[in-house]
Design a protein around this motif. Structure first.
Motif, PDB file in Angstrom:
ATOM      1  N   LEU A  71      22.423  -7.085  -1.795  1.00  0.00           N
ATOM      2  CA  LEU A  71      23.008  -6.338  -2.900  1.00  0.00           C
ATOM      3  C   LEU A  71      22.348  -6.785  -4.196  1.00  0.00           C
ATOM      4  N   ALA A  72      21.999  -5.853  -5.051  1.00  0.00           N
ATOM      5  CA  ALA A  72      21.344  -6.237  -6.302  1.00  0.00           C
ATOM      6  C   ALA A  72      21.505  -5.157  -7.362  1.00  0.00           C
ATOM      7  N   GLY A  73      22.103  -5.513  -8.469  1.00  0.00           N
ATOM      8  CA  GLY A  73      22.120  -4.647  -9.646  1.00  0.00           C
ATOM      9  C   GLY A  73      21.035  -5.137 -10.584  1.00  0.00           C
ATOM     10  N   PHE A  74      19.788  -4.926 -10.210  1.00  0.00           N
ATOM     11  CA  PHE A  74      18.682  -5.582 -10.910  1.00  0.00           C
ATOM     12  C   PHE A  74      18.351  -4.915 -12.233  1.00  0.00           C
ATOM     13  N   GLY A  93       5.606  -9.610 -11.644  1.00  0.00           N
ATOM     14  CA  GLY A  93       6.033  -9.847 -13.020  1.00  0.00           C
ATOM     15  C   GLY A  93       7.336  -9.168 -13.376  1.00  0.00           C
ATOM     16  N   THR A  94       7.880  -8.371 -12.476  1.00  0.00           N
ATOM     17  CA  THR A  94       9.173  -7.723 -12.711  1.00  0.00           C
ATOM     18  C   THR A  94      10.228  -8.355 -11.814  1.00  0.00           C
ATOM     19  N   LEU A  95      11.480  -8.152 -12.160  1.00  0.00           N
ATOM     20  CA  LEU A  95      12.561  -8.715 -11.355  1.00  0.00           C
ATOM     21  C   LEU A  95      12.689  -7.998 -10.012  1.00  0.00           C
ATOM     22  N   PHE A  96      12.237  -6.767  -9.932  1.00  0.00           N
ATOM     23  CA  PHE A  96      12.259  -6.095  -8.639  1.00  0.00           C
ATOM     24  C   PHE A  96      11.385  -6.840  -7.628  1.00  0.00           C
ATOM     25  N   PHE A  97      10.327  -7.481  -8.117  1.00  0.00           N
ATOM     26  CA  PHE A  97       9.449  -8.227  -7.222  1.00  0.00           C
ATOM     27  C   PHE A  97      10.219  -9.311  -6.463  1.00  0.00           C
ATOM     28  N   GLU A  98      11.251  -9.899  -7.102  1.00  0.00           N
ATOM     29  CA  GLU A  98      12.041 -10.927  -6.435  1.00  0.00           C
ATOM     30  C   GLU A  98      12.838 -10.331  -5.277  1.00  0.00           C
TER      31      GLU A  98
END
Length: 437
Positions: A71-74, A93-98
């Motif tokens: 689950l992620a509200g990124f 470099g983006t949080l989606f990459f995590e």
């Protein structure tokens, strides 16, 4: 069988709460093996409600117990497009990459991602295409919905994108994207046209209000602010329903010159200012800029009175308009930092809650102007009354403004399970135990 999940960019746990509620309705047990959030105040609220403190920065989380659902509200960060000619880019470099990194490493059975509606059109749709391609490259099949919280028993205009994915299985959904009413005025018009055929069973702001006895004195507007408002509406404060305090537009707006913020204005001066706001953007005065400065001769085309220069001089002195030195005039439309910037209409839906302004939303209840309470903010996001707000109002308002709408998450997950029951049976042996909620 227990579905183990991780709760990333967890905030105060709204996505987790909706997910757990949905699974509980199907008789499916859940276990959170990791939650992650960097805001320490949000972590405090999370601890109050889930009896666990989230881990910190997702960049430094690498080892996690095996889990079945992510689950992620990124946050939506700008994507760097290496190779725009292909329409796809680089997520590094983006949080989606995590998210991508953890999905690749742990291969959970499914995921739910939530984001702002702007993700759909960001960079002409290439950002969303990038995300979907990256997910599909990991063998996840992806579906998404754009939904308005106001269609799910929440009186708030909040449009968000919900992306779901299953490993090697296209996620069938019966829900359809629906952005609902764009504002409270359109909502009321639609409700009048629906009669008794409202398939969503919409609620309005009055359904989430606390009673007079429940509202503490500190949430009521100050005498100073009430006296300003009375210059416009007298003692009929109920007439403020749906009004915004703003200087740069007309409609259901109250302006600083009507409130006497920089000095009391005559009725003629108020009429002049309202006419200037209404007419200054007309194409007849040019299209080179928005809100252009006008000469006195241009102004006379829509507000022609013998004492016009006297009115302009008076408003210049008070600071409601400015002169560029060449006798061209423009309103001085500064930010009005009042206790309330928008009075909600109890018979309609709220504007979108934000972290910056939730504490300045107002309501008039029994002819008494006040700010909405943190509990009412929680209800506008569909949090149950047993959910504990942060004890500091400042943080509570910010957190609910940042949060997700719990019932929407619950509905999306319920729809996902219902329409892919064989898949969930295969992985979690739930088919014989559950019935469609």
């Amino acid at each position: 069988m227990v579905i183990k999940f991780v709760d990333l960019f967890a905030g105060i746990g709204g996505i987790r709460l909706g997910f757990e509620n949905a699974m509980k309705n199907f008789g499916i047990e859940t276990k959170c093996v990791l939650s992650s959030e960097i805001d320490k105040n949000a972590c405090e609220t999370y601890q109050l409600n889930f009896n666990e403190t989230p881990e910190g920065d997702i960049h430094f989380i690498d080892e996690i117990d095996d889990f079945d659902f992510l689950l992620a509200g990124f946050p939506c960060q700008p994507f760097s497009y290496a190779g725009k000619q292909r329409g796809f880019g680089d997520t590094r470099g983006t949080l989606f990459f995590e998210i991508e990194r953890l999905l690749e490493k742990y291969r959970p059975t499914g995921f739910l991602l939530e984001n702002v509606r702007g993700l759909v059109s960001h960079d002409k749709g290439r950002t969303l295409s990038t995300i979907i391609e990256k997910l599909e490259a990991l063998n996840y099949k992806v579906n998404y919905l754009v939904l308005n919280s106001s269609n799910f028993g929440i009186p708030q205009n909040r449009v968000r994108i919900y992306i779901v994915g299953l490993l090697n299985k296209y996620p069938n959904l019966s829900l359809e994207s629906d952005t609902g009413s764009s504002d409270s005025h359109e909502f009321k018009k639609k409700q009048l046209s629906l009669f008794n055929e409202d398939k969503y069973n919409h609620l309005t702001v009055k359904n989430i209000l606390e009673t007079d006895k429940e509202v503490m004195e500190k949430y009521k507007c100050t005498d100073k602010f009430i006296n300003m408002l009375s210059k416009v509406v007298g003692n009929e404060f109920n007439s403020l329903h749906g009004y915004r305090l703003i200087d740069y537009r007309n409609g259901k707006s109250i302006h600083s010159w009507e409130l006497g913020l920089k000095g009391d204005c005559s009725q003629e001066e108020i009429e002049f200012m309202n006419a200037l706001i209404a007419n200054r953007r007309k194409k007849v005065f040019g299209t080179e800029q928005d809100g252009k400065r006008l000469t006195i001769n241009q102004i006379r085309t829509f507000f022609d009175v013998p004492n016009l220069q006297e009115i302009i001089d008076s408003l210049l002195e008070k600071g409601y308009i400015s002169d560029d030195g060449e006798k061209k005039y423009n309103p001085v439309a500064g930010n009005m930092s009042f206790e309330v910037f928008k009075f909600l209409d109890p018979d309609s839906i709220s504007i979108t809650l934000t972290s910056a302004d939730s504490h300045r939303l107002g309501i008039v209840q029994n002819n008494i102007p006040r700010r909405i309470t943190p509990r009412e903010c929680a209800r506008l996001q569909g949090f149950p009354d047993y959910f504990k707000c942060h004890p500091n109002d400042k943080f509570a308002y910010k957190q609910f403004g940042n949060s997700v709408s719990v019932p929407v998450i619950e509905k999306v997950i319920s729809d996902l399970v219902s329409n892919n029951i064989e898949f969930f049976d295969k992985h979690f042996n739930v088919k014989k135990e559950v019935t469609k909620s």
